[in-house]
Design an enzyme around this catalytic site. Sequence first.
Site, PDB file in Angstrom:
ATOM      1  N   SER A 141       9.157  -5.892  -3.967  1.00 56.13           N
ATOM      2  CA  SER A 141       8.279  -5.941  -5.149  1.00 56.13           C
ATOM      3  C   SER A 141       9.118  -6.392  -6.332  1.00 56.13           C
ATOM      4  O   SER A 141      10.358  -6.293  -6.305  1.00 56.13           O
ATOM      5  CB  SER A 141       7.750  -4.530  -5.417  1.00 56.13           C
ATOM      6  OG  SER A 141       7.159  -4.447  -6.701  1.00 56.13           O
ATOM      7  N   TYR A 154       8.573   4.775  -6.156  1.00 57.68           N
ATOM      8  CA  TYR A 154       8.309   3.388  -5.718  1.00 57.68           C
ATOM      9  C   TYR A 154       9.458   2.475  -6.112  1.00 57.68           C
ATOM     10  O   TYR A 154       9.955   1.684  -5.302  1.00 57.68           O
ATOM     11  CB  TYR A 154       6.994   2.928  -6.348  1.00 57.68           C
ATOM     12  CG  TYR A 154       6.477   1.594  -5.878  1.00 57.68           C
ATOM     13  CD1 TYR A 154       5.756   1.480  -4.692  1.00 57.68           C
ATOM     14  CD2 TYR A 154       6.683   0.437  -6.628  1.00 57.68           C
ATOM     15  CE1 TYR A 154       5.253   0.248  -4.268  1.00 57.68           C
ATOM     16  CE2 TYR A 154       6.185  -0.795  -6.213  1.00 57.68           C
ATOM     17  CZ  TYR A 154       5.469  -0.879  -5.036  1.00 57.68           C
ATOM     18  OH  TYR A 154       4.974  -2.097  -4.630  1.00 57.68           O
TER      19      TYR A 154
HETATM   20  P1  NAD Z   1      -2.722  -2.282   0.871  1.00 57.38           P
HETATM   21  O1  NAD Z   1      -2.994  -0.873   0.493  1.00 57.38           O
HETATM   22  O2  NAD Z   1      -3.849  -3.293   0.797  1.00 57.38           O
HETATM   23  O3  NAD Z   1      -2.135  -2.335   2.335  1.00 57.38           O
HETATM   24  C1  NAD Z   1      -1.179  -1.401   2.740  1.00 57.38           C
HETATM   25  C2  NAD Z   1      -1.187  -1.350   4.234  1.00 57.38           C
HETATM   26  O4  NAD Z   1      -0.246  -0.350   4.629  1.00 57.38           O
HETATM   27  C3  NAD Z   1      -2.546  -0.943   4.824  1.00 57.38           C
HETATM   28  O5  NAD Z   1      -2.776  -1.675   6.025  1.00 57.38           O
HETATM   29  C4  NAD Z   1      -2.334   0.530   5.141  1.00 57.38           C
HETATM   30  O6  NAD Z   1      -3.147   0.980   6.212  1.00 57.38           O
HETATM   31  C5  NAD Z   1      -0.883   0.529   5.519  1.00 57.38           C
HETATM   32  N1  NAD Z   1      -0.244   1.835   5.462  1.00 57.38           N
HETATM   33  C6  NAD Z   1      -0.229   2.728   4.438  1.00 57.38           C
HETATM   34  N2  NAD Z   1       0.431   3.841   4.818  1.00 57.38           N
HETATM   35  C7  NAD Z   1       0.842   3.637   6.098  1.00 57.38           C
HETATM   36  C8  NAD Z   1       1.555   4.407   7.042  1.00 57.38           C
HETATM   37  N3  NAD Z   1       1.975   5.644   6.765  1.00 57.38           N
HETATM   38  N4  NAD Z   1       1.775   3.885   8.264  1.00 57.38           N
HETATM   39  C9  NAD Z   1       1.339   2.652   8.589  1.00 57.38           C
HETATM   40  N5  NAD Z   1       0.654   1.858   7.736  1.00 57.38           N
HETATM   41  C10 NAD Z   1       0.421   2.350   6.506  1.00 57.38           C
HETATM   42  O7  NAD Z   1      -1.467  -2.748  -0.012  1.00 57.38           O
HETATM   43  P2  NAD Z   1      -0.927  -4.169  -0.445  1.00 57.38           P
HETATM   44  O8  NAD Z   1      -1.232  -4.336  -1.878  1.00 57.38           O
HETATM   45  O9  NAD Z   1      -1.309  -5.241   0.515  1.00 57.38           O
HETATM   46  O10 NAD Z   1       0.661  -3.911  -0.335  1.00 57.38           O
HETATM   47  C11 NAD Z   1       1.426  -4.279   0.801  1.00 57.38           C
HETATM   48  C12 NAD Z   1       2.907  -4.238   0.446  1.00 57.38           C
HETATM   49  O11 NAD Z   1       3.154  -5.125  -0.645  1.00 57.38           O
HETATM   50  C13 NAD Z   1       3.412  -2.868   0.006  1.00 57.38           C
HETATM   51  O12 NAD Z   1       4.698  -2.649   0.499  1.00 57.38           O
HETATM   52  C14 NAD Z   1       3.432  -2.978  -1.518  1.00 57.38           C
HETATM   53  O13 NAD Z   1       4.358  -2.113  -2.093  1.00 57.38           O
HETATM   54  C15 NAD Z   1       3.830  -4.433  -1.671  1.00 57.38           C
HETATM   55  N6  NAD Z   1       3.471  -5.009  -2.967  1.00 57.38           N
HETATM   56  C16 NAD Z   1       2.161  -5.061  -3.370  1.00 57.38           C
HETATM   57  C17 NAD Z   1       1.853  -5.616  -4.611  1.00 57.38           C
HETATM   58  C18 NAD Z   1       0.435  -5.720  -5.111  1.00 57.38           C
HETATM   59  O14 NAD Z   1       0.248  -6.011  -6.294  1.00 57.38           O
HETATM   60  N7  NAD Z   1      -0.578  -5.517  -4.286  1.00 57.38           N
HETATM   61  C19 NAD Z   1       2.887  -6.112  -5.427  1.00 57.38           C
HETATM   62  C20 NAD Z   1       4.195  -6.030  -4.986  1.00 57.38           C
HETATM   63  C21 NAD Z   1       4.487  -5.483  -3.750  1.00 57.38           C
END
Ligand code: NAD
Length: 259
Positions: A141, A154
């Site tokens: 991130s 985080y």
């Molecule tokens: P999201 O909530 O849409 O997806 C998260 C996924 O992780 C889901 O499939 C969920 O079921 C799964 N998950 C959660 N806890 C879990 C566990 N204990 N075991 C297995 N699976 C688990 O989130 P997203 O926005 O797509 O984020 C995905 C990644 O990208 C994360 O690591 C997040 O930190 C990172 N990220 C997101 C953003 C953003 O703005 N959305 C920005 C920077 C980084």
Amino acid sequence: MLKGKTAVVTGSTSGIGLGIAEALAAEGADIVINSFTDRAEDHAIAERLAAEHGVTARYVAADMSRQEDCRRLIETAAEIGPVQVLVNNAGVQHVARVEDFPAEKWYAIIAINLSSAFFTIAAAVPAMRQAGWGRIVNIASAHGLTASPYKSAYVSAKHGVLGLTKTVALELAEAGVTCNAICPAYVKTPLVEGQIADQMKAHAMDRETVIREVMLERQPTKEFVKVSDVAAMTLFLCSDAAAQITGVPISIDGGWTAM
Ligand code: NAD
């Protein structure tokens, strides 16, 4: 590009992980998607990917907060073929002042966002070494490089992911295996859609004002990153052209970390 290779994407039933899984399958990779929920619709995603892209696709329920589940995920995926592409994407967030931050939230965030990557990498690396080819992509991130208040767990986990990425890259440098991190700023996912709605209520602002002045305050382009941007970078890191890129954080952040 990835025909005959098995790829695992953790946390891939929605958002960024699902977009990456789709992109890998479209390039011919056999794909394992994952979450901890084990619902009929989770299995249906794998069936759809298999039908649309003519690859082997499987959903494996595994809780990335649990060490033994991380290992089992890789072992189960290897039933299709040795895992050669590993994308550590599962992640969760909690926001609170450091003095109020619940201990169980701290441990859960460190486990899911950081320790899971350590355990999946440890389980996947022997087969990558043996094959002489592997790609590890950790979804970190902008908070792996910078901080924001109220996100102590985080930010700590994502900074840790970058340390893990560099260390693994050095250990595998002569093995044909690269390990990199992608550092997106806000990506328009269902998770972020929910945050927009919450912020509209909290600030009593309309949607456009919340997006521009709250959510994208630190994103100079004033645009969200797209899931497809992160998926495209993942594919590039899996390509032969990226063979000499290893141990680096790659920002996709509309200029956030330039400030
Ligand atoms: P999201 O909530 O849409 O997806 C998260 C996924 O992780 C889901 O499939 C969920 O079921 C799964 N998950 C959660 N806890 C879990 C566990 N204990 N075991 C297995 N699976 C688990 O989130 P997203 O926005 O797509 O984020 C995905 C990644 O990208 C994360 O690591 C997040 O930190 C990172 N990220 C997101 C953003 C953003 O703005 N959305 C920005 C920077 C980084």
